[in-house]
Write a protein that holds these residues in place. Structure first.
Motif, PDB file in Angstrom:
ATOM      1  N   MET A   1       9.837  60.799  33.819  1.00 17.58           N
ATOM      2  CA  MET A   1      10.423  60.087  34.995  1.00 17.58           C
ATOM      3  C   MET A   1      11.888  59.999  34.921  1.00 17.58           C
ATOM      4  O   MET A   1      12.488  59.450  34.062  1.00 17.58           O
ATOM      5  N   LYS A   2      12.614  60.318  35.813  1.00 21.55           N
ATOM      6  CA  LYS A   2      14.155  60.334  35.987  1.00 21.55           C
ATOM      7  C   LYS A   2      14.713  59.261  36.597  1.00 21.55           C
ATOM      8  O   LYS A   2      14.123  58.913  37.867  1.00 21.55           O
ATOM      9  N   VAL A   3      15.805  58.558  35.923  1.00 19.26           N
ATOM     10  CA  VAL A   3      16.058  57.112  36.395  1.00 19.26           C
ATOM     11  C   VAL A   3      17.798  57.153  36.756  1.00 19.26           C
ATOM     12  O   VAL A   3      18.293  57.681  35.802  1.00 19.26           O
ATOM     13  N   LEU A   4      18.238  57.085  37.968  1.00 22.26           N
ATOM     14  CA  LEU A   4      19.805  56.977  38.057  1.00 22.26           C
ATOM     15  C   LEU A   4      20.102  55.814  38.052  1.00 22.26           C
ATOM     16  O   LEU A   4      19.649  54.805  38.992  1.00 22.26           O
ATOM     17  N   VAL A   5      21.209  55.235  37.104  1.00 22.15           N
ATOM     18  CA  VAL A   5      21.704  53.959  36.983  1.00 22.15           C
ATOM     19  C   VAL A   5      23.272  53.959  37.706  1.00 22.15           C
ATOM     20  O   VAL A   5      23.836  54.665  37.358  1.00 22.15           O
ATOM     21  N   VAL A   6      23.164  53.124  38.762  1.00 22.12           N
ATOM     22  CA  VAL A   6      24.406  53.004  39.419  1.00 22.12           C
ATOM     23  C   VAL A   6      25.054  51.789  39.080  1.00 22.12           C
ATOM     24  O   VAL A   6      24.595  50.513  39.452  1.00 22.12           O
ATOM     25  N   ASP A   7      26.218  51.844  38.324  1.00 21.25           N
ATOM     26  CA  ASP A   7      26.906  50.506  38.056  1.00 21.25           C
ATOM     27  C   ASP A   7      28.482  50.695  37.616  1.00 21.25           C
ATOM     28  O   ASP A   7      28.609  51.808  36.996  1.00 21.25           O
ATOM     29  N   ASP A   8      29.259  49.888  38.375  1.00 22.27           N
ATOM     30  CA  ASP A   8      30.535  50.268  37.740  1.00 22.27           C
ATOM     31  C   ASP A   8      30.947  49.971  36.224  1.00 22.27           C
ATOM     32  O   ASP A   8      31.988  50.355  35.996  1.00 22.27           O
ATOM     33  N   GLU A   9      29.979  49.227  35.712  1.00 24.55           N
ATOM     34  CA  GLU A   9      30.495  48.864  34.217  1.00 24.55           C
ATOM     35  C   GLU A   9      30.114  50.206  33.347  1.00 24.55           C
ATOM     36  O   GLU A   9      28.824  50.547  33.493  1.00 24.55           O
ATOM     37  N   THR A  10      30.856  50.938  32.684  1.00 27.62           N
ATOM     38  CA  THR A  10      30.678  52.064  31.852  1.00 27.62           C
ATOM     39  C   THR A  10      29.631  51.569  30.739  1.00 27.62           C
ATOM     40  O   THR A  10      28.905  52.488  30.452  1.00 27.62           O
ATOM     41  N   ASP A  11      29.818  50.445  30.282  1.00 21.10           N
ATOM     42  CA  ASP A  11      28.923  50.278  29.132  1.00 21.10           C
ATOM     43  C   ASP A  11      27.545  49.850  29.301  1.00 21.10           C
ATOM     44  O   ASP A  11      26.788  49.918  28.383  1.00 21.10           O
TER      45      ASP A  11
ATOM     46  N   PRO B   1      13.212  57.833  47.170  1.00 19.91           N
ATOM     47  CA  PRO B   1      12.699  57.510  45.820  1.00 19.91           C
ATOM     48  C   PRO B   1      12.749  55.858  45.463  1.00 19.91           C
ATOM     49  O   PRO B   1      13.267  55.445  46.457  1.00 19.91           O
ATOM     50  N   VAL B   2      12.062  55.680  44.642  1.00 17.68           N
ATOM     51  CA  VAL B   2      12.273  53.918  44.713  1.00 17.68           C
ATOM     52  C   VAL B   2      13.491  53.446  44.421  1.00 17.68           C
ATOM     53  O   VAL B   2      14.406  54.025  43.302  1.00 17.68           O
ATOM     54  N   VAL B   3      13.970  52.676  45.006  1.00 25.01           N
ATOM     55  CA  VAL B   3      15.396  51.789  44.804  1.00 25.01           C
ATOM     56  C   VAL B   3      15.333  50.599  44.279  1.00 25.01           C
ATOM     57  O   VAL B   3      14.675  49.686  45.019  1.00 25.01           O
ATOM     58  N   MET B   4      15.631  50.208  43.191  1.00 24.64           N
ATOM     59  CA  MET B   4      15.714  48.793  42.694  1.00 24.64           C
ATOM     60  C   MET B   4      17.333  48.190  42.759  1.00 24.64           C
ATOM     61  O   MET B   4      18.172  48.970  42.271  1.00 24.64           O
ATOM     62  N   MET B   5      17.225  47.028  43.273  1.00 26.26           N
ATOM     63  CA  MET B   5      18.664  46.400  43.479  1.00 26.26           C
ATOM     64  C   MET B   5      18.998  45.560  42.205  1.00 26.26           C
ATOM     65  O   MET B   5      18.310  44.770  41.829  1.00 26.26           O
TER      66      MET B   5
ATOM     67  N   LEU C   1      13.655  57.351  40.617  1.00 29.46           N
ATOM     68  CA  LEU C   1      14.066  55.855  40.636  1.00 29.46           C
ATOM     69  C   LEU C   1      15.665  55.624  40.649  1.00 29.46           C
ATOM     70  O   LEU C   1      16.282  56.323  39.738  1.00 29.46           O
ATOM     71  N   ILE C   2      15.973  54.685  41.452  1.00 32.05           N
ATOM     72  CA  ILE C   2      17.303  54.365  41.444  1.00 32.05           C
ATOM     73  C   ILE C   2      17.541  53.051  40.954  1.00 32.05           C
ATOM     74  O   ILE C   2      16.909  52.200  41.631  1.00 32.05           O
ATOM     75  N   LEU C   3      18.450  52.672  40.123  1.00 30.03           N
ATOM     76  CA  LEU C   3      18.796  51.439  39.542  1.00 30.03           C
ATOM     77  C   LEU C   3      20.239  51.071  39.965  1.00 30.03           C
ATOM     78  O   LEU C   3      21.095  51.640  39.342  1.00 30.03           O
ATOM     79  N   SER C   4      20.528  50.312  41.277  1.00 25.67           N
ATOM     80  CA  SER C   4      21.895  50.081  41.580  1.00 25.67           C
ATOM     81  C   SER C   4      22.230  48.573  41.584  1.00 25.67           C
ATOM     82  O   SER C   4      21.563  47.753  42.001  1.00 25.67           O
ATOM     83  N   ASP C   5      23.202  48.441  41.082  1.00 30.75           N
ATOM     84  CA  ASP C   5      24.366  47.314  41.072  1.00 30.75           C
ATOM     85  C   ASP C   5      24.460  47.071  42.610  1.00 30.75           C
ATOM     86  O   ASP C   5      24.780  47.905  43.193  1.00 30.75           O
ATOM     87  N   ILE C   6      24.730  45.877  43.052  1.00 31.41           N
ATOM     88  CA  ILE C   6      25.061  45.752  44.654  1.00 31.41           C
ATOM     89  C   ILE C   6      26.641  45.504  44.561  1.00 31.41           C
ATOM     90  O   ILE C   6      27.252  46.030  45.601  1.00 31.41           O
ATOM     91  N   ASN C   7      27.190  44.717  43.495  1.00 36.16           N
ATOM     92  CA  ASN C   7      28.372  44.359  43.548  1.00 36.16           C
ATOM     93  C   ASN C   7      29.489  45.382  43.028  1.00 36.16           C
ATOM     94  O   ASN C   7      29.597  45.355  41.600  1.00 36.16           O
ATOM     95  N   MET C   8      29.950  46.454  43.781  1.00 34.71           N
ATOM     96  CA  MET C   8      30.726  47.590  43.229  1.00 34.71           C
ATOM     97  C   MET C   8      31.878  47.606  43.972  1.00 34.71           C
ATOM     98  O   MET C   8      31.791  47.618  45.431  1.00 34.71           O
ATOM     99  N   PRO C   9      33.175  47.960  43.631  1.00 31.13           N
ATOM    100  CA  PRO C   9      34.289  48.304  44.346  1.00 31.13           C
ATOM    101  C   PRO C   9      33.764  49.425  45.256  1.00 31.13           C
ATOM    102  O   PRO C   9      33.367  50.480  44.613  1.00 31.13           O
TER     103      PRO C   9
ATOM    104  N   LEU D   1       9.498  49.472  35.408  1.00 33.15           N
ATOM    105  CA  LEU D   1       9.443  51.043  35.398  1.00 33.15           C
ATOM    106  C   LEU D   1       8.065  51.528  35.406  1.00 33.15           C
ATOM    107  O   LEU D   1       7.854  52.618  35.872  1.00 33.15           O
ATOM    108  N   LYS D   2       7.424  51.224  34.312  1.00 40.35           N
ATOM    109  CA  LYS D   2       5.974  51.499  33.931  1.00 40.35           C
ATOM    110  C   LYS D   2       5.005  51.563  35.016  1.00 40.35           C
ATOM    111  O   LYS D   2       4.503  52.395  35.411  1.00 40.35           O
ATOM    112  N   SER D   3       5.112  50.443  35.861  1.00 43.41           N
ATOM    113  CA  SER D   3       4.239  50.288  36.934  1.00 43.41           C
ATOM    114  C   SER D   3       4.559  51.378  37.906  1.00 43.41           C
ATOM    115  O   SER D   3       3.806  51.736  38.909  1.00 43.41           O
ATOM    116  N   ALA D   4       6.011  51.735  38.227  1.00 48.41           N
ATOM    117  CA  ALA D   4       6.353  52.634  38.913  1.00 48.41           C
ATOM    118  C   ALA D   4       5.906  54.032  38.777  1.00 48.41           C
ATOM    119  O   ALA D   4       6.019  54.933  39.828  1.00 48.41           O
ATOM    120  N   LEU D   5       5.729  54.135  37.402  1.00 55.32           N
ATOM    121  CA  LEU D   5       5.474  55.647  37.033  1.00 55.32           C
ATOM    122  C   LEU D   5       4.052  56.132  37.855  1.00 55.32           C
ATOM    123  O   LEU D   5       3.145  55.414  37.690  1.00 55.32           O
TER     124      LEU D   5
END
Lengths: 450, 124
Positions: B1-11, B81-85, B53-61, B120-124
């Motif tokens: 499963m491919k997951v895209l993580v969106v967050d302004d924190e690079t770490d 796709p599935v989007v988790m905030m 699946l997309i995991l995204s932070d809400i507070n981003m510039p 994530l497992k249940s979403a699979l």
């Protein structure tokens, strides 16, 4: 000649009484003088009815007595000179009567001369009396004048006293007013200090939410990297217990562990510097200038301002653009002061974009941009630009005035830009200028000497 | 499963790669990272229908996570796709908004990775 004698006595008594004011000063003499007057009147009556030669001698006696008293008595000293006027007449008339008594023939031979002499003495008497009277009048006039002058100087002295009293009263009043003004000034200064402190606290309030968010993020990383490191160590231990150890994996795990620890340190320091910045911001003591990385400072405060606003208004959003000159190098500023200036400019910028967004403009993307630039060897520049509502021309010359604010009552202290202006110009010898177009953009430009 | 993580924190990238190292090595999960909403959209357009699946932070510039969610749910051509905030502010307003826009889950920071793994497992 009895009438003449009577008149002389009468006027002499009157003269003595008025000029010596015997009624007031010498009551006993006054009594005697009145008696003398009555006696003279009586003697005159006796002359008319009795036709005796004795009265003649009584007149002489009375006249001599009067002149003698005037000449000898201490109390009568001021009228002593009366003898000068009366003396000749007394002498002549006395001589006449004595001569007539001793040798009437001889008298007859010189009677004409004596009569004439008597007339002369009378003329002399009247002349002396008139001149004395005149002198008296002149003296009286002089005395009145002196009295008037004295009266005047007394009035002036009285006025002086009154004036001095007035001056004292005025001075006291002025002193009181001065003290009151000084007191008011002290109170105003205290109020000003309080207001500045309140402004600091207000901006600290704006900061708090941003700070909480900014600290939470590094803390999460610290926690997460610590936890994951424990997992990595477990994995490493597991690997080492196996017969066929995968050295490559072990190396990878160790490299990750090192990286994680570095990340923990990095995020720990990040939280640390935010807390330090917060402490600096609220500090009241005289701050020191120190070489400061303005790029970092701008970055830090832009985030703080942004997250601070986000925390209080969830719907708020803006694109942040940072365009930093890598060759800016450190500039000697008071970090917390310059931080306050930046925070204020950022907060205003966000506020302006929010105002414009609320007008419901389609496709509007709120953007706040901060850029730094080295202009020359001696000067750098920081620009804070927003694409918000802009500043109307009508208020443009008021924006640096203390207490001027366009925000609704209770929402802005009106001190932000005023303090910022003071910090940049007075505090750092720089310049704060603004470029704006209503409805389009606002750009504040800080220029600082390095 | 491919997951895209969106967050302004690079770490976040390093963190996820370590937290899910076993899953990544086993090939169960594949991660990609974007540091802003705009970059996430661009990435999705370049790799259509790849990510489930997309995991995204809400507070981003810039584009916020909610805006990204709305765009994905309304204008993304492939089946959403599935989007988790994820948000640092666990406020009900953001939650309601995210749910209204069609988010599949709402997570708060600090992330509970055990919980996330199960999700994530249940979403699979």
């Amino acid at each position: 000649m009895e009438i003449a004698s009577f008149l002389i006595v009468f006027f002499m008594v009157r003269y003595i009484r008025t000029s010596l004011q015997t009624a007031v000063r010498f009551p006993e003499w006054e009594r005697i003088l009145v008696i003398v007057q009555y006696a003279a009147s009586g003697l005159l009556a006796a002359d008319v009815f009795l036709d005796s030669s004795i009265t003649k001698w009584l007149w002489h006696l009375m006249l001599l007595g009067m002149v003698g008293a005037a000449y000898l008595l201490k109390e009568f000293r001021p009228v002593r000179n009366v003898w000068l006027a009366v003396g000749p007449y007394i002498l002549v008339s006395l001589f006449k009567d004595i001569a007539r008594l001793i040798d009437s023939d001889f008298y007859e031979s010189i009677s004409t001369v004596v009569e004439i002499a008597e007339v002369f003495t009378l003329v002399w008497l009247i002349a002396t009396w008139v001149s004395t009277q005149r002198q008296q009048k002149a003296l009286e006039k002089e005395r009145l004048k002196r009295l008037q002058e004295e009266e005047q100087s007394r009035i002036i002295a009285g006025q002086n006293v009154m004036l001095e009293q007035l001056v004292a009263e005025r001075t006291a009043e002025l002193t009181r007013q001065k003290e009151e003004l000084e007191q008011t000034l002290t109170e105003l200064k205290a109020t000003q200090d309080q207001l500045i402190q309140r402004e600091k606290m207000a901006s600290l309030g704006e900061l708090t939410a941003g700070i909480a968010h900014e600290i939470q993020n590094p803390l999460n990383f610290v926690n997460n990297f610590s936890e994951v490191s424990v997992e990595l160590i477990e994995e490493l231990k597991e690997e080492r217990r196996r017969e066929d150890r995968d050295i490559e994996l072990e190396e990878e795990l160790l490299t990750d562990l090192t990286q994680n620890l570095q990340k923990i340190t990095h995020h720990g320091k990040r939280a640390d510097s935010i807390v330090k910045g917060m402490l600096q911001h609220s500090r009241t003591s005289t701050p020191q200038r120190e070489p400061t990385d303005l790029n970092n400072l701008a970055d830090e405060y832009l985030r703080l301002a942004y997250h601070g606003l986000r925390a209080s208004d969830k719907s708020f959003n803006a694109t942040l653009i940072m365009d930093f000159d890598e060759h800016l190098s450190k500039v000697s500023v008071v970090p917390q002061d310059m931080g306050r200036v930046l925070l204020n400019l950022f907060t205003n910028a966000f506020y302006a974009t929010e105002q414009k967004r609320k007008t419901g403009l389609a496709g509007y993307q709120p953007t706040v941009q901060v850029s730094t630039k080295r202009l020359s060897d001696e000067q750098i520049e920081i620009r804070v630009r927003d694409n918000g509502c802009g500043i109307p021309k009508t208020v443009l010359n008021k924006i640096y005035q203390p207490f001027f604010t366009t925000k609704p009552t209770g929402q802005g202290t009106g001190l932000g830009l005023s303090l910022s202006y003071d910090i940049v110009t007075k505090g750092h010898g720089g310049a704060l200028t603004v470029e704006t177009e209503e409805g389009e953009f606002t750009e504040f430009i800080i220029q600082l000497p390095t | 499963m491919k997951v895209l993580v969106v967050d302004d924190e690079t770490d976040v990238q390093i963190l996820f790669e370590q937290r899910f190292r076993r899953e990544i090595r086993a090939g169960e999960l594949l991660f990609a990272f974007a540091h802003s909403g705009e970059k996430a959209l661009a990435y999705l357009n370049e790799h259509p229908s790849e990510y489930v699946l997309i995991l995204s932070d809400i507070n981003m510039p810039g584009m916020s996570g909610l805006e990204l969610l709305r765009l994905i749910k309304t204008s993304y051509p492939a089946p959403p796709p599935v989007v988790m905030m994820i948000t640092a502010y666990g406020d009900s307003e953001s939650y309601d908004q995210a749910m209204q826009l069609g988010a599949d889950a709402f997570l708060t920071k600090p992330l509970d990775f055990t919980n996330l793994k199960e999700k994530l497992k249940s979403a699979l």
